[in-house]
Design a protein around this motif. Structure first.
Motif, PDB file in Angstrom:
ATOM      1  N   HIS A  20       0.824  -1.201   0.000  1.00  0.00           N
ATOM      2  CA  HIS A  20       0.000   0.000   0.000  1.00  0.00           C
ATOM      3  C   HIS A  20       0.866   1.261   0.000  1.00  0.00           C
ATOM      4  O   HIS A  20       0.337   2.364  -0.069  1.00  0.00           O
ATOM      5  CB  HIS A  20      -0.911   0.028   1.232  1.00  0.00           C
ATOM      6  CG  HIS A  20      -1.997  -0.997   1.214  1.00  0.00           C
ATOM      7  ND1 HIS A  20      -3.022  -1.004   2.129  1.00  0.00           N
ATOM      8  CD2 HIS A  20      -2.225  -2.064   0.390  1.00  0.00           C
ATOM      9  CE1 HIS A  20      -3.830  -2.029   1.887  1.00  0.00           C
ATOM     10  NE2 HIS A  20      -3.364  -2.685   0.838  1.00  0.00           N
ATOM     11  N   LEU A  21       2.167   1.086   0.089  1.00  0.00           N
ATOM     12  CA  LEU A  21       3.056   2.238   0.118  1.00  0.00           C
ATOM     13  C   LEU A  21       3.114   2.890  -1.255  1.00  0.00           C
ATOM     14  O   LEU A  21       3.140   2.221  -2.286  1.00  0.00           O
ATOM     15  CB  LEU A  21       4.468   1.822   0.544  1.00  0.00           C
ATOM     16  CG  LEU A  21       4.627   1.184   1.930  1.00  0.00           C
ATOM     17  CD1 LEU A  21       6.097   0.983   2.239  1.00  0.00           C
ATOM     18  CD2 LEU A  21       3.969   2.037   3.011  1.00  0.00           C
ATOM     19  N   THR A  22       3.164   4.197  -1.246  1.00  0.00           N
ATOM     20  CA  THR A  22       3.305   4.939  -2.488  1.00  0.00           C
ATOM     21  C   THR A  22       4.787   5.142  -2.790  1.00  0.00           C
ATOM     22  O   THR A  22       5.648   4.899  -1.942  1.00  0.00           O
ATOM     23  CB  THR A  22       2.621   6.306  -2.364  1.00  0.00           C
ATOM     24  OG1 THR A  22       3.308   7.077  -1.360  1.00  0.00           O
ATOM     25  CG2 THR A  22       1.159   6.145  -1.961  1.00  0.00           C
TER      26      THR A  22
ATOM     27  N   SER B 288      -4.622  -1.864   5.469  1.00  0.00           N
ATOM     28  CA  SER B 288      -3.829  -0.909   6.242  1.00  0.00           C
ATOM     29  C   SER B 288      -4.808   0.108   6.819  1.00  0.00           C
ATOM     30  O   SER B 288      -6.009   0.038   6.559  1.00  0.00           O
ATOM     31  CB  SER B 288      -2.789  -0.216   5.362  1.00  0.00           C
ATOM     32  OG  SER B 288      -3.422   0.583   4.364  1.00  0.00           O
TER      33      SER B 288
ATOM     34  N   ASP C 174       6.222   7.337  -0.286  1.00  0.00           N
ATOM     35  CA  ASP C 174       6.577   6.644   0.955  1.00  0.00           C
ATOM     36  C   ASP C 174       7.966   6.035   0.860  1.00  0.00           C
ATOM     37  O   ASP C 174       8.789   6.154   1.773  1.00  0.00           O
ATOM     38  CB  ASP C 174       5.558   5.543   1.272  1.00  0.00           C
ATOM     39  CG  ASP C 174       4.211   6.093   1.673  1.00  0.00           C
ATOM     40  OD1 ASP C 174       4.178   7.186   2.273  1.00  0.00           O
ATOM     41  OD2 ASP C 174       3.191   5.442   1.387  1.00  0.00           O
TER      42      ASP C 174
ATOM     43  N   THR D 170     -10.250   3.645  -0.317  1.00  0.00           N
ATOM     44  CA  THR D 170      -9.457   4.561   0.493  1.00  0.00           C
ATOM     45  C   THR D 170     -10.248   4.922   1.748  1.00  0.00           C
ATOM     46  O   THR D 170     -11.417   5.310   1.666  1.00  0.00           O
ATOM     47  CB  THR D 170      -9.114   5.835  -0.290  1.00  0.00           C
ATOM     48  OG1 THR D 170      -8.365   5.480  -1.460  1.00  0.00           O
ATOM     49  CG2 THR D 170      -8.286   6.784   0.574  1.00  0.00           C
TER      50      THR D 170
ATOM     51  N   SER E 239       3.606   3.110   9.472  1.00  0.00           N
ATOM     52  CA  SER E 239       2.908   4.073   8.625  1.00  0.00           C
ATOM     53  C   SER E 239       1.455   3.635   8.507  1.00  0.00           C
ATOM     54  O   SER E 239       1.133   2.456   8.650  1.00  0.00           O
ATOM     55  CB  SER E 239       3.547   4.120   7.234  1.00  0.00           C
ATOM     56  OG  SER E 239       2.666   4.664   6.276  1.00  0.00           O
ATOM     57  N   ASP E 240       0.568   4.571   8.229  1.00  0.00           N
ATOM     58  CA  ASP E 240      -0.827   4.215   8.013  1.00  0.00           C
ATOM     59  C   ASP E 240      -1.027   3.456   6.711  1.00  0.00           C
ATOM     60  O   ASP E 240      -2.128   2.966   6.434  1.00  0.00           O
ATOM     61  CB  ASP E 240      -1.704   5.473   8.016  1.00  0.00           C
ATOM     62  CG  ASP E 240      -1.928   6.006   9.423  1.00  0.00           C
ATOM     63  OD1 ASP E 240      -1.817   5.214  10.378  1.00  0.00           O
ATOM     64  OD2 ASP E 240      -2.199   7.216   9.561  1.00  0.00           O
ATOM     65  N   ASN E 241       0.024   3.361   5.900  1.00  0.00           N
ATOM     66  CA  ASN E 241      -0.037   2.558   4.678  1.00  0.00           C
ATOM     67  C   ASN E 241       0.574   1.168   4.865  1.00  0.00           C
ATOM     68  O   ASN E 241       0.633   0.396   3.909  1.00  0.00           O
ATOM     69  CB  ASN E 241       0.674   3.277   3.526  1.00  0.00           C
ATOM     70  CG  ASN E 241      -0.146   4.421   2.961  1.00  0.00           C
ATOM     71  OD1 ASN E 241      -1.377   4.370   2.968  1.00  0.00           O
ATOM     72  ND2 ASN E 241       0.520   5.454   2.474  1.00  0.00           N
TER      73      ASN E 241
ATOM     74  N   ASN F 274      -5.065   3.094   5.928  1.00  0.00           N
ATOM     75  CA  ASN F 274      -5.484   4.018   4.873  1.00  0.00           C
ATOM     76  C   ASN F 274      -6.239   3.363   3.725  1.00  0.00           C
ATOM     77  O   ASN F 274      -6.951   4.042   2.989  1.00  0.00           O
ATOM     78  CB  ASN F 274      -4.274   4.748   4.285  1.00  0.00           C
ATOM     79  CG  ASN F 274      -3.801   5.892   5.164  1.00  0.00           C
ATOM     80  OD1 ASN F 274      -4.500   6.314   6.087  1.00  0.00           O
ATOM     81  ND2 ASN F 274      -2.611   6.397   4.893  1.00  0.00           N
ATOM     82  N   LYS F 275      -6.082   2.039   3.561  1.00  0.00           N
ATOM     83  CA  LYS F 275      -6.636   1.404   2.364  1.00  0.00           C
ATOM     84  C   LYS F 275      -7.078  -0.028   2.633  1.00  0.00           C
ATOM     85  O   LYS F 275      -6.563  -0.697   3.530  1.00  0.00           O
ATOM     86  CB  LYS F 275      -5.588   1.356   1.236  1.00  0.00           C
ATOM     87  CG  LYS F 275      -5.041   2.676   0.778  1.00  0.00           C
ATOM     88  CD  LYS F 275      -3.919   2.457  -0.244  1.00  0.00           C
ATOM     89  CE  LYS F 275      -3.225   3.758  -0.614  1.00  0.00           C
ATOM     90  NZ  LYS F 275      -2.059   3.522  -1.515  1.00  0.00           N
TER      91      LYS F 275
END
Length: 674
Positions: free
Chosen positions: A619-621, A653, A624, A672, A635-637, A655-656
């Motif tokens: 889920h990390l961008t 996560s 991130d 999301t 992290s919230d991800n 966030n998602k």
């Protein structure tokens, strides 16, 4: 760089706790259903008797810790607390969800039929998630149309949600309530106006405690979720279990070794049940039972209630004693606590280097439709690792323990043991002295066998025969590099181990002479052990992830694993660290890797090819990853849990929620969460 090994679990019981005779003054009659007879236990009876018992404990225990502030001189006073028929949802058959067929994942539990709370649950159509100070409910089916169905916001309550249960029409939220309760000690700091003769220290030397709440919600109508009940127990959360509609909750309320001269009402533990009103219900002295020769002067509160029936009050029993770990079968609940007994020759009790006699006390309770009745108590030498160190099989209870320290030599060195107790918790069989110098890292009981992993420099997997309870024996052992933190059954003759790979390093003195061998952990390791030939277990398949520093919640919490044998599916969250291939090691000690990934590793697993990595989900961008640097912190991800509904895999996560096809991990949608 840090070494691999610390004395795992060794300092859990750092307090010096000596057994003392309970000396309770009266007997309480049996109060149980016709189906269960509660064994008679004496009661505390009065404040004067309670103080005498605590004083006896204090005089037999004397240990100075933490900057001269003695933990056994702490006393904590409790602060006052803060203050139509639902429409059924659409049927599963109508919406085509997996609810009707039951084709959805459940929480990975120790005992079939005994549910354990977790941060994520699903009922086949909806996903329920503890998400910061709220519980998020997402409609997961169909995955292409995921949407937020409801949110239970808990920010306005003095509650930190930690785990949930989902039972068809009801959701149970379990959380901690912390109160600003003053900690008082004698003759330190300014004079206290609350209790004459007691003084408030200039700082709180230990965490304050409050209570544990169970909030029950009717979730049949997601547009009108209603709280139907609230049960609260004073103390720290030990654990809980749920069997059908019956929820069992265990807390441990600190009391302390020093009590004021005059009685204070905050000495008594309390509970609340919204079925009975909003006021606290104090457990009077004639209702507080005493465990014979109880371990330490805490209150152990054990409660049971039906989450679907608000006409029945909660059943709460309080005991002068304590608890640390819980194991539950369909019929019985066991509470375990480890203590350290003073050595007569020294007069000092310290859990170091064989200076203390370690014992684990076991308390057995009968469970029957939310009713709880105390049955027996027993004791075994050594300390347990976790709930998987215990197991009930028929009329027998099995316990694996470690005693001593792997860092000591001679009599003080660690040894590992397995004990078999009968239904009265009396020892009938034992196997002692397993793997001297090592300690238990994981245990799994499977029917007439036990699998025990010990470790110091290599990983011996012991296969132990329990067919004859009076004479347990080692059938075979396998020594391999690495160790397993968690063992999970694959089938009758195969077991999966999850842990760390390791490397040995020879230690030399200043003259270059070999003086010993150390081991350092590397990346995560999985292994399938074939125990078909019990005398010669085999490591059939292995798979490794990352380098030194790689870690997974699965290694610390079995609920983080998703496994389904029929689907050949294995998945878990992992944080991957990788060492630069161009790096030249200088010290001989393996270097920590740098952060490269956080997310879910998804495997196809079978007995033909072992572990086949199907893919990774994160889920990390990219932002991130760009910000991560060498290390990555929560992290919230970060993916916390993985579950499936039908043919869809869901990763969660804060966030998602992402949906991917199980067969090829093709993206099916993302929700999301804001």
């Amino acid at each position: 760089m840090k070494k691999l090994l610390t004395s795992k679990g060794w300092l859990t019981g750092i307090l010096a706790l000596t057994l003392f005779s309970a000396g309770c003054i009266s007997s309480v009659g049996a109060s149980a259903t016709a189906a269960d007879t509660q064994k008679e236990l004496s009661v505390v009876g009065s404040y004067a008797n309670l103080k005498k018992l605590v004083e006896k404990a204090r005089t037999e225990n004397d240990l100075t810790l933490y900057g001269g502030v003695r933990r056994d001189r702490l006393f904590t006073t409790a602060a006052p607390t803060q203050a139509p028929k639902a429409e059924a949802s659409k049927s599963a058959a109508a919406d085509g969800s997996a609810l009707a067929s039951g084709d959805y994942s459940k929480t990975n539990v120790q005992v079939d039929g005994v549910d354990e709370a977790d941060i994520v649950k699903t009922d086949g159509r909806y996903i329920y998630q503890v998400n910061k100070q709220r519980v998020v409910i997402a409609e997961a089916y169909p995955p292409e149309e995921m949407k937020l169905a409801a949110t239970i916001n808990l920010e306005d309550q003095p509650l930190s949600p930690r785990e949930i249960y989902v039972d068809k029409d009801y959701l149970v939220v379990i959380g901690d309530s912390r109160y600003d309760t003053p900690v008082l000690v004698p003759e330190i700091g300014a004079q206290s106006k609350m209790l004459p003769g007691w003084r408030r220290p200039p700082y709180h030397p230990y965490p304050l405690y409050g209570s544990v709440k169970a909030l029950i919600y009717d979730i049949r109508d997601k547009g009108n979720i209603r709280k139907t009940r609230e049960v609260e127990l004073e103390g720290n959360y030990v654990s809980s279990r749920k069997i059908d509609a019956s929820l069992y909750l265990v807390t441990d309320r600190q009391l302390g070794y020093y009590l004021p001269e005059t009685e204070d009402p905050t000495i008594l533990p309390w509970y609340k049940d919204s079925v009975s009103g909003t006021e606290k219900i104090l457990m009077s002295y004639d209702k507080i039972r005493c465990f014979p020769d109880f371990v330490q002067p805490n209150y152990l509160l054990v409660a049971g209630f039906d989450v679907t029936d608000t006409s029945r009050k909660v059943n709460v029993s309080t005991y002068l004693g304590s608890g640390q770990e819980v194991y539950a079968s369909l019929q019985n609940l066991y509470v375990a606590v480890t203590h350290y007994q003073r050595q007569a020759h020294s007069g000092i009790t310290v859990p170091y280097g064989g200076q203390a006699a370690e014992k684990t006390r076991l308390y057995k309770f009968r469970l029957n439709q939310a009713n709880i009745s105390y049955q027996e108590q027993g004791e075994v030498p050594g300390r347990i690792l976790n709930q998987f160190s215990m197991d009930e099989s028929g009329d027998y209870f099995r316990v694996a323990t470690t005693v001593g320290s792997p860092w000591e030599q001679g009599e003080g060195t660690s040894k590992n043991n397995l004990y078999i107790l009968n239904s009265h918790l009396t020892q009938v069989g034992k196997l002692e002295g397993i793997a001297p110098g090592e300690q238990i890292y994981s245990v799994r009981f499977m029917g007439e066998r036990a699998y025990v992993v010990t470790f110091r420099t290599v990983d011996p997997l012991f296969v132990i025969d329990l067919k004859v309870p009076q004479t347990p024996k080692i059938l075979g052992a396998l020594k391999i590099p690495g160790y397993s933190n968690y063992l999970h059954p694959y089938d009758e003759n195969h077991i999966i181990g999850f842990g760390k790979d390791t490397v040995e390093q020879v230690q030399k003195d200043s003259q270059g002479n070999e003086v010993g061998v150390s081991a350092f952990y590397l990346g995560m390791k999985m292994a399938i052990f074939d125990v078909t030939d019990v005398n010669h277990p085999v490591e059939q398949f292995t798979a490794n992830i990352g380098d030194r520093g790689t870690d997974s919640d699965l290694l610390h919490n079995h609920k983080a694993m998703l496994f389904d044998k029929q689907k050949n599916l294995l998945a878990f969250p992992v944080r991957v660290m990788v060492v630069d291939s161009n790096h030249q090691e200088q010290s001989g000690i393996p270097e920590y890797g740098t952060f490269t990934f956080q997310g879910a590793y998804v495997y196809r697993v079978d007995l033909e090819k072992g572990f086949e990595l199907k893919g990774k989900i994160t889920h990390l961008t990219q932002e991130d990853y760009d910000k991560a640097g060498m290390y990555w912190y929560n992290s919230d991800n970060d993916i916390q849990r993985i579950l499936y509904v039908g043919d869809t895999l869901y990763t969660l996560s804060n966030n998602k929620i992402k949906a991917n096809a199980i067969v090829d991990l093709k993206d099916q949608g993302t929700l999301t969460i804001k």
